[in-house]
Design an enzyme around this catalytic site. Structure first.
Site, PDB file in Angstrom:
ATOM      1  N   GLU A 128      25.208  77.878  28.095  1.00 28.21           N
ATOM      2  CA  GLU A 128      24.709  78.513  26.919  1.00 28.21           C
ATOM      3  C   GLU A 128      26.122  78.887  25.847  1.00 28.21           C
ATOM      4  O   GLU A 128      25.843  78.737  24.758  1.00 28.21           O
ATOM      5  CB  GLU A 128      24.108  80.000  27.323  1.00 28.21           C
ATOM      6  CG  GLU A 128      22.686  79.529  27.554  1.00 28.21           C
ATOM      7  CD  GLU A 128      22.380  79.248  29.148  1.00 28.21           C
ATOM      8  OE1 GLU A 128      23.609  78.988  29.846  1.00 28.21           O
ATOM      9  OE2 GLU A 128      21.438  79.231  29.417  1.00 28.21           O
TER      10      GLU A 128
HETATM   11  N1  COA Z   1      16.621  70.264  24.661  1.00 30.31           N
HETATM   12  C1  COA Z   1      16.001  69.198  23.920  1.00 30.31           C
HETATM   13  N2  COA Z   1      16.420  68.051  23.994  1.00 30.31           N
HETATM   14  C2  COA Z   1      17.196  67.710  25.131  1.00 30.31           C
HETATM   15  C3  COA Z   1      17.920  68.818  26.018  1.00 30.31           C
HETATM   16  C4  COA Z   1      17.406  69.898  25.582  1.00 30.31           C
HETATM   17  N3  COA Z   1      17.870  70.930  26.476  1.00 30.31           N
HETATM   18  N4  COA Z   1      18.556  68.092  26.798  1.00 30.31           N
HETATM   19  C5  COA Z   1      18.571  66.809  26.400  1.00 30.31           C
HETATM   20  N5  COA Z   1      17.701  66.291  25.545  1.00 30.31           N
HETATM   21  C6  COA Z   1      17.194  65.140  25.007  1.00 30.31           C
HETATM   22  C7  COA Z   1      18.413  64.697  24.038  1.00 30.31           C
HETATM   23  O1  COA Z   1      18.499  65.277  22.961  1.00 30.31           O
HETATM   24  C8  COA Z   1      18.076  63.290  24.099  1.00 30.31           C
HETATM   25  O2  COA Z   1      17.164  63.051  22.731  1.00 30.31           O
HETATM   26  P1  COA Z   1      17.466  61.735  22.183  1.00 30.31           P
HETATM   27  O3  COA Z   1      16.917  60.583  23.142  1.00 30.31           O
HETATM   28  O4  COA Z   1      16.203  61.779  21.099  1.00 30.31           O
HETATM   29  O5  COA Z   1      18.673  61.895  21.483  1.00 30.31           O
HETATM   30  C9  COA Z   1      17.289  63.005  25.125  1.00 30.31           C
HETATM   31  O6  COA Z   1      17.060  64.253  25.792  1.00 30.31           O
HETATM   32  C10 COA Z   1      18.241  62.453  26.257  1.00 30.31           C
HETATM   33  O7  COA Z   1      19.196  63.057  26.404  1.00 30.31           O
HETATM   34  P2  COA Z   1      21.015  62.355  26.602  1.00 30.31           P
HETATM   35  O8  COA Z   1      21.786  63.577  26.221  1.00 30.31           O
HETATM   36  O9  COA Z   1      20.749  61.050  25.646  1.00 30.31           O
HETATM   37  O10 COA Z   1      20.921  61.985  27.965  1.00 30.31           O
HETATM   38  P3  COA Z   1      22.088  62.043  28.962  1.00 30.31           P
HETATM   39  O11 COA Z   1      21.420  61.361  30.233  1.00 30.31           O
HETATM   40  O12 COA Z   1      23.401  61.500  28.438  1.00 30.31           O
HETATM   41  O13 COA Z   1      22.268  63.803  29.273  1.00 30.31           O
HETATM   42  C11 COA Z   1      22.036  65.970  29.652  1.00 30.31           C
HETATM   43  C12 COA Z   1      21.440  64.642  29.509  1.00 30.31           C
HETATM   44  C13 COA Z   1      20.907  66.882  30.227  1.00 30.31           C
HETATM   45  C14 COA Z   1      23.035  66.119  30.584  1.00 30.31           C
HETATM   46  C15 COA Z   1      22.407  66.255  28.161  1.00 30.31           C
HETATM   47  O14 COA Z   1      21.422  65.623  27.421  1.00 30.31           O
HETATM   48  C16 COA Z   1      22.579  67.701  28.067  1.00 30.31           C
HETATM   49  O15 COA Z   1      23.654  68.049  28.322  1.00 30.31           O
HETATM   50  N6  COA Z   1      21.663  68.521  27.525  1.00 30.31           N
HETATM   51  C17 COA Z   1      21.837  69.878  27.307  1.00 30.31           C
HETATM   52  C18 COA Z   1      21.636  70.846  28.432  1.00 30.31           C
HETATM   53  C19 COA Z   1      21.639  72.022  28.176  1.00 30.31           C
HETATM   54  O16 COA Z   1      22.814  72.525  27.759  1.00 30.31           O
HETATM   55  N7  COA Z   1      21.033  72.894  28.413  1.00 30.31           N
HETATM   56  C20 COA Z   1      21.156  74.433  28.227  1.00 30.31           C
HETATM   57  C21 COA Z   1      20.232  74.758  27.074  1.00 30.31           C
HETATM   58  S1  COA Z   1      20.376  76.821  27.057  1.00 30.31           S
END
Ligand code: COA
Length: 262
Positions: free
Chosen positions: A136
């Site tokens: 966060e």
């Molecule tokens: N909310 C909304 N969308 C999310 C998301 C979230 N928490 N986490 C991932 N996505 C979406 C991405 O935006 C992406 O969308 P797109 O295809 O339209 O670009 C899709 O999911 C795939 O994510 P991507 O980052 O390309 O995949 P990855 O395998 O490289 O990484 C994660 C996956 C989960 C490690 C990375 O997306 C991430 O760090 N997400 C944030 C998680 C986070 O911090 N959550 C806490 C929120 S308080």
């Protein structure tokens, strides 16, 4: 009908709730939060469901809050954001206090609110791929709503580190700090969680509910006369309860208790 969440209740009483939004890494927006809350409330009331497994499809267990939804919410006022945050708080509370055992099968990463979900479950099984993070502060946010559950689970020392560093940590670390109970190969995590869920069916349902409440009642309380008296009353009540009577009688009669159906 939503496809972001599926519910399956097996004939043995093991209910499985599966987060099914893999294209968004099972991030939860306002719709999924309400659905998950309502599905849990329905399982709490449904006598056909005796144990709940929380699972997920796809690469991640849950990427936490849907950041697109959070961004949209940020354009609303504080009152709307408060009402919205309360829905997530309700989800955590409903999961945490579910009157049935909850078993998480964590097949992949869990971030932010995803970690919150795990902190609210009774038993947590994770794959080696299940990296965790409380990201966060990297996003200019704080893990507020989940903090009571996460801090209770891992303690304030680990919480201070992982809330502030926002670093990714391994399931082995999660095991060490109490967030995960067992690690198993990815294809064995769900079978292990379901096997444990099935094993819980031989325990008294009302006893497990009372035991879960007992943990909440005694945790972090000073051991004093009042607490000892409270615990004495709890076991006295349980002994004379129908389930206590049946369990003791069944043991002495060398037969399974009546809540064991097979
Ligand atoms: N909310 C909304 N969308 C999310 C998301 C979230 N928490 N986490 C991932 N996505 C979406 C991405 O935006 C992406 O969308 P797109 O295809 O339209 O670009 C899709 O999911 C795939 O994510 P991507 O980052 O390309 O995949 P990855 O395998 O490289 O990484 C994660 C996956 C989960 C490690 C990375 O997306 C991430 O760090 N997400 C944030 C998680 C986070 O911090 N959550 C806490 C929120 S308080």
């Amino acid at each position: 009908m939503s496809t972001s969440l599926t519910t399956h209740i097996a004939s043995n009483g093991v209910a499985t709730l599966t987060l099914n939004r893999p294209e968004r890494h099972n991030a939860f927006d306002d719709g999924l939060i309400v659905e998950l809350t309502e599905a849990l409330q329905a399982l709490a009331e449904n006598p056909a469901a005796r144990v709940v497994v929380l699972a997920a499809t796809g690469k991640s267990f849950s990427a936490g809050a849907d950041l697109g939804w959070m961004k949209r919410m940020a354009s609303y006022g504080e009152a709307e954001n408060l009402a919205d945050a309360r829905k997530l708080a309700q989800l955590m509370h409903v999961l945490d206090t579910l009157p049935k055992p909850t078993v998480a099968a964590v097949q992949g990463p869990a971030y932010g609110g995803g970690v919150g979900l795990l902190a609210c479950c009774d038993m947590v099984f994770a794959a080696p791929e299940a990296m965790l993070a409380l990201t966060e502060v990297k996003l200019g946010l704080i893990p507020a709503v989940i903090s009571p559950y996460v801090v209770r689970k891992i303690g304030s020392s680990h919480a201070r580190r992982y809330f502030l560093s926002a670093e990714r940590f391994t399931p082995e670390t999660a095991l060490r700090i109490g967030l995960v109970h067992e690690i198993a190969p990815q294809d064995e995590v769900s079978p292990l969680a379901h096997s444990w869920a099935a094993q819980l069916l031989i325990n008294g349902p009302a006893s497990m509910q009372a035991a879960k409440q007992l943990v909440a009642e005694v945790a972090d309380r000073p051991i004093c006369g009042e607490l000892n008296e409270h615990c004495a009353q709890r076991i006295a009540r349980q002994r004379v309860s129908p389930e206590g009577q049946e369990g003791l009688t069944a043991f002495l009669e060398k037969r399974p208790p009546n809540w064991v159906t097979q």
